[in-house]
Scaffold this active site. Structure first.
Site, PDB file in Angstrom:
ATOM      1  N   GLY A   1      -0.426 -10.755 -37.062  1.00 28.27           N
ATOM      2  CA  GLY A   1      -0.914 -11.708 -36.060  1.00 28.27           C
ATOM      3  C   GLY A   1      -0.858 -13.146 -36.561  1.00 28.27           C
TER       4      GLY A   1
ATOM      5  N   ARG B   1      -7.025 -18.390 -33.116  1.00 33.85           N
ATOM      6  CA  ARG B   1      -8.389 -18.930 -33.122  1.00 33.85           C
ATOM      7  C   ARG B   1      -8.729 -19.698 -34.403  1.00 33.85           C
ATOM      8  NH1 ARG B   1     -10.854 -13.163 -31.341  1.00 33.85           N
ATOM      9  NH2 ARG B   1      -8.875 -12.506 -32.260  1.00 33.85           N
TER      10      ARG B   1
ATOM     11  N   ASP C   1      -7.723  -8.924 -41.546  1.00 32.20           N
ATOM     12  CA  ASP C   1      -8.634 -10.066 -41.458  1.00 32.20           C
ATOM     13  C   ASP C   1     -10.087  -9.649 -41.704  1.00 32.20           C
ATOM     14  OD1 ASP C   1      -9.016  -8.628 -39.136  1.00 32.20           O
ATOM     15  OD2 ASP C   1      -8.903 -10.349 -37.783  1.00 32.20           O
TER      16      ASP C   1
ATOM     17  N   ALA D   1      -9.164 -51.533 -85.428  1.00 28.23           N
ATOM     18  CA  ALA D   1      -9.608 -51.694 -84.038  1.00 28.23           C
ATOM     19  C   ALA D   1      -8.741 -52.710 -83.310  1.00 28.23           C
ATOM     20  CB  ALA D   1     -11.074 -52.137 -84.012  1.00 28.23           C
TER      21      ALA D   1
ATOM     22  N   ARG E   1      -2.920 -57.259 -84.494  1.00 26.01           N
ATOM     23  CA  ARG E   1      -3.639 -57.999 -83.454  1.00 26.01           C
ATOM     24  C   ARG E   1      -3.636 -59.464 -83.857  1.00 26.01           C
ATOM     25  NH1 ARG E   1      -8.987 -55.222 -85.689  1.00 26.01           N
ATOM     26  NH2 ARG E   1      -9.544 -56.728 -87.301  1.00 26.01           N
TER      27      ARG E   1
HETATM   28  C1  UD1 Z   1      -9.707  -5.681 -33.421  1.00 24.95           C
HETATM   29  C2  UD1 Z   1     -10.025  -4.397 -32.646  1.00 24.95           C
HETATM   30  C3  UD1 Z   1     -11.512  -4.387 -32.325  1.00 24.95           C
HETATM   31  C4  UD1 Z   1     -12.324  -4.488 -33.632  1.00 24.95           C
HETATM   32  C5  UD1 Z   1     -11.902  -5.691 -34.456  1.00 24.95           C
HETATM   33  C6  UD1 Z   1     -12.527  -5.610 -35.832  1.00 24.95           C
HETATM   34  C7  UD1 Z   1      -8.090  -3.694 -31.349  1.00 24.95           C
HETATM   35  C8  UD1 Z   1      -7.447  -3.669 -30.006  1.00 24.95           C
HETATM   36  N1  UD1 Z   1      -9.252  -4.346 -31.437  1.00 24.95           N
HETATM   37  O1  UD1 Z   1      -9.965  -6.768 -32.562  1.00 24.95           O
HETATM   38  O2  UD1 Z   1     -11.851  -3.211 -31.653  1.00 24.95           O
HETATM   39  O3  UD1 Z   1     -13.700  -4.559 -33.318  1.00 24.95           O
HETATM   40  O4  UD1 Z   1     -10.469  -5.732 -34.632  1.00 24.95           O
HETATM   41  O5  UD1 Z   1     -12.327  -6.750 -36.601  1.00 24.95           O
HETATM   42  O6  UD1 Z   1      -7.567  -3.093 -32.278  1.00 24.95           O
HETATM   43  N2  UD1 Z   1      -2.288  -7.571 -35.586  1.00 24.95           N
HETATM   44  C9  UD1 Z   1      -0.958  -7.249 -35.819  1.00 24.95           C
HETATM   45  N3  UD1 Z   1      -0.130  -7.142 -34.755  1.00 24.95           N
HETATM   46  C10 UD1 Z   1      -0.538  -7.329 -33.480  1.00 24.95           C
HETATM   47  C11 UD1 Z   1      -1.894  -7.639 -33.246  1.00 24.95           C
HETATM   48  C12 UD1 Z   1      -2.745  -7.751 -34.335  1.00 24.95           C
HETATM   49  O7  UD1 Z   1      -0.544  -7.064 -36.957  1.00 24.95           O
HETATM   50  O8  UD1 Z   1       0.311  -7.198 -32.566  1.00 24.95           O
HETATM   51  C13 UD1 Z   1      -3.183  -7.683 -36.763  1.00 24.95           C
HETATM   52  C14 UD1 Z   1      -3.765  -9.081 -36.926  1.00 24.95           C
HETATM   53  O9  UD1 Z   1      -2.969  -9.835 -37.827  1.00 24.95           O
HETATM   54  C15 UD1 Z   1      -5.145  -8.813 -37.499  1.00 24.95           C
HETATM   55  C16 UD1 Z   1      -5.480  -7.416 -37.011  1.00 24.95           C
HETATM   56  O10 UD1 Z   1      -4.290  -6.835 -36.560  1.00 24.95           O
HETATM   57  O11 UD1 Z   1      -5.132  -8.807 -38.911  1.00 24.95           O
HETATM   58  C17 UD1 Z   1      -6.542  -7.415 -35.898  1.00 24.95           C
HETATM   59  O12 UD1 Z   1      -6.073  -8.211 -34.827  1.00 24.95           O
HETATM   60  P1  UD1 Z   1      -7.055  -9.157 -34.038  1.00 24.95           P
HETATM   61  O13 UD1 Z   1      -6.261  -9.852 -32.977  1.00 24.95           O
HETATM   62  O14 UD1 Z   1      -7.834  -9.995 -34.961  1.00 24.95           O
HETATM   63  O15 UD1 Z   1      -8.010  -8.078 -33.345  1.00 24.95           O
HETATM   64  P2  UD1 Z   1      -9.498  -8.291 -32.850  1.00 24.95           P
HETATM   65  O16 UD1 Z   1      -9.477  -8.987 -31.529  1.00 24.95           O
HETATM   66  O17 UD1 Z   1     -10.336  -8.872 -33.913  1.00 24.95           O
HETATM   67 CA    CA Z   2      -9.929  -9.692 -35.888  1.00 24.28          CA
END
Ligand code: UD1
Ligand code: CA
Length: 461
Positions: free
Chosen positions: A11, A15, A102, A422, A439
């Site tokens: 991702g 945010r 994350d 010095a 000096r």
């Molecule tokens: C996600 C969960 C949520 C959970 C939360 C915990 C889903 C749909 N939701 O939400 O239930 O409570 O984590 O922290 O799983 N990522 C990818 N590819 C993508 C999308 C995301 O690799 O296509 C990775 C992101 O880089 C990130 C992780 O997955 O490290 C989570 O994605 P993020 O968008 O942060 O999910 P949340 O909305 O936090």
């Molecule tokens: Ca997250």
């Protein structure tokens, strides 16, 4: 049973409002995704696969040697992300732990507990959950009246009643590997975000008559997901506390642990005291019986035993045993302070060695130089290393004495057992046992007071 780990790190992290991809933001000096992978490594999995996408090159560099990688071309959701790992894992038999990149605070113990629970229950899927004080933004765990897990509902999809639930999806799951990949094929993007949710796998497996369950961890703080800078600061605070408590358990004293900012890989020996407002970063190693006082910032520096650092900045430097520095001094890269040497206040040292038991007490710049043992450098000395085009080196031999206010113009050598008077500007080598004086000679003007007084008021007479 074989263990596999999938880490989701593709991702962008919109945010975070950052040029840096989310999982590379640091918590206590280490990218979040590296914390995750290191905690996963500690349970000895057979394979770790990280899903990369945004910033793939940078993420792969950070995790090189620790993980294999699959590329998710388009970020279509966490379910799609896990599905990209099928090229590496789909035909394997075993259990697969999925972790979002994350969530930097998870300990390997928690992963192990989840794995053990999952195996004991013989589940097809087990989600790691926690009771959140404020569940906003997390997926909610929906259970039936008997407490069986039915499904996970995301913040944006939940109805009022579902969003009342405080039990959240931490983003960590344990799956039967083959059942996971089979179920992922049935995930659709028919939801508020138009994404393929990994969380839907639970309901899909359940509908296929599989056992799904939840392992609820006792402490929410480990599961903090970092989506913005506010959570990043919260994660740093929690991690910092954990790091400092570990040092305290190992015999390090903190005057105020809440204001000691110490990176994850720093090592500190026992009976060392860290005062308030200290920053220690990178690969710094500090020995036993040291004192690091308020206002010090130490980066990638090696410090021996019985060393005092008083309100100083040290970067890529070395201080051997029984040395001291400060207040308000600066060791720059490749400054080496040998044992017993003393560096006083307002001293800057760069790419220079200060030999054993030598003293550089006050207001001095030492750049590109090698000083022997028992050298004394007087106040306000300058090692002039730069002629505007290139940097040159200066040497000062054992037991030599450099008087206050001297300027040593590089390249120049002062032999051992030599003196520099010095305020001398030294441009030629000084031989053993010699004294160099360079000096203007002093001229005294007799009776100058009265000559000046003629043009002044009577008070001067
Ligand atoms: C996600 C969960 C949520 C959970 C939360 C915990 C889903 C749909 N939701 O939400 O239930 O409570 O984590 O922290 O799983 N990522 C990818 N590819 C993508 C999308 C995301 O690799 O296509 C990775 C992101 O880089 C990130 C992780 O997955 O490290 C989570 O994605 P993020 O968008 O942060 O999910 P949340 O909305 O936090
Ligand atoms: Ca997250």
């Amino acid at each position: 049973m074989k263990k596999f780990v999938v880490v989701l790190a593709a991702g962008k992290g919109t945010r975070m409002k950052s040029k840096l991809y989310k999982v590379l933001h640091q918590v206590c000096g280490k990218p979040m995704v590296e914390h995750v992978v290191e905690a996963a490594e500690a349970i000895n999995p057979d394979k770790i696969v990280t899903v990369v996408g945004n910033g793939a090159d940078e993420v792969e560099k950070v995790l090189a040697g620790k993980s294999e990688f699959v590329l998710q071309e388009k970020q279509l959701g966490t379910g799609d992300a896990v599905l990209t790992a099928q090229t590496e894992l789909a035909d394997q038999v075993g259990a697969t732990l999925v972790i979002t990149g994350d969530t930097p605070l998870f300990t390997s113990q928690t992963f192990q507990n989840l794995f053990d629970y999952h195996q004991k229950k013989g589940n097809a899927a087990t989600v790691l959950t926690a009771q959140a004080p404020n569940p906003y933004g997390y997926g909610r765990i929906i259970r039936d009246e008997q407490g069986n897990v039915l499904r996970i509902v995301e913040q944006k999809d939940g109805n009022t009643e579902e969003l009342q639930v405080n039990e959240i999806n931490t983003g960590v799951f344990c799956f039967d590997n083959q059942k996971l990949f089979a179920a992922l094929k049935h995930v659709t993007n028919n939801n508020a975000q138009g994404e393929y949710y990994l969380t839907d796998v639970l309901e899909i497996l359940r509908n296929h008559g599989e056992h799904v369950g939840a392992y609820k961890m006792p402490d929410f703080s480990e599961s903090l997901g970092v989506n913005d800078r506010i959570a990043l600061a919260q994660a740093t605070k929690i991690m910092q506390k954990r790091i400092n408590e570990e040092h305290m358990r190992n015999g390090v004293s903190f005057v105020d642990p809440a204001t000691a900012y110490i990176d994850a890989d720093v090592e500190i020996g026992c009976d060392t005291v860290i005062e308030a407002n200290v920053v220690i970063k990178g690969k710094t190693v500090i020995g036993n019986d040291c004192l690091i006082t308020t206002g010090s910032r130490i980066v990638d520096t090696k410090i021996g035993n019985h060393v005092t650092v008083t309100s100083s900045t040290l970067e890529n430097a070395t201080m051997a045993d029984h040395t001291d520095i400060g207040p308000n001094s600066h060791l720059r890269p490749n400054a080496v302070i040998c044992s017993g040497a003393h560096v006083g206040n307002f001293v800057e040292i760069k790419n220079a060695t200060i030999g054993e038991n030598s003293k550089v007490g006050h207001l001095t710049y030492v750049g590109d130089a090698t000083l022997g043992k028992d050298v004394n450098v007087g106040c306000g000395t300058i090692f002039a290393n730069y002629d505007g085009v290139q940097k040159d080196h200066t040497t000062v031999g054992d037991k030599s004495f450099i008087g206050s206010g001297a300027t040593l113009v590089a390249p120049v050598n002062v032999a051992d057992h030599a003196f520099v008077a010095a305020d001398s500007t030294i441009t030629k080598d000084v031989a053993r046992y010699d004294m160099a004086i360079a000096r203007g000679r002093q001229v005294n003007k007799p009776d100058y007071w009265h000559k000046l007084a003629l043009s002044k008021s009577e008070d001067w007479q």
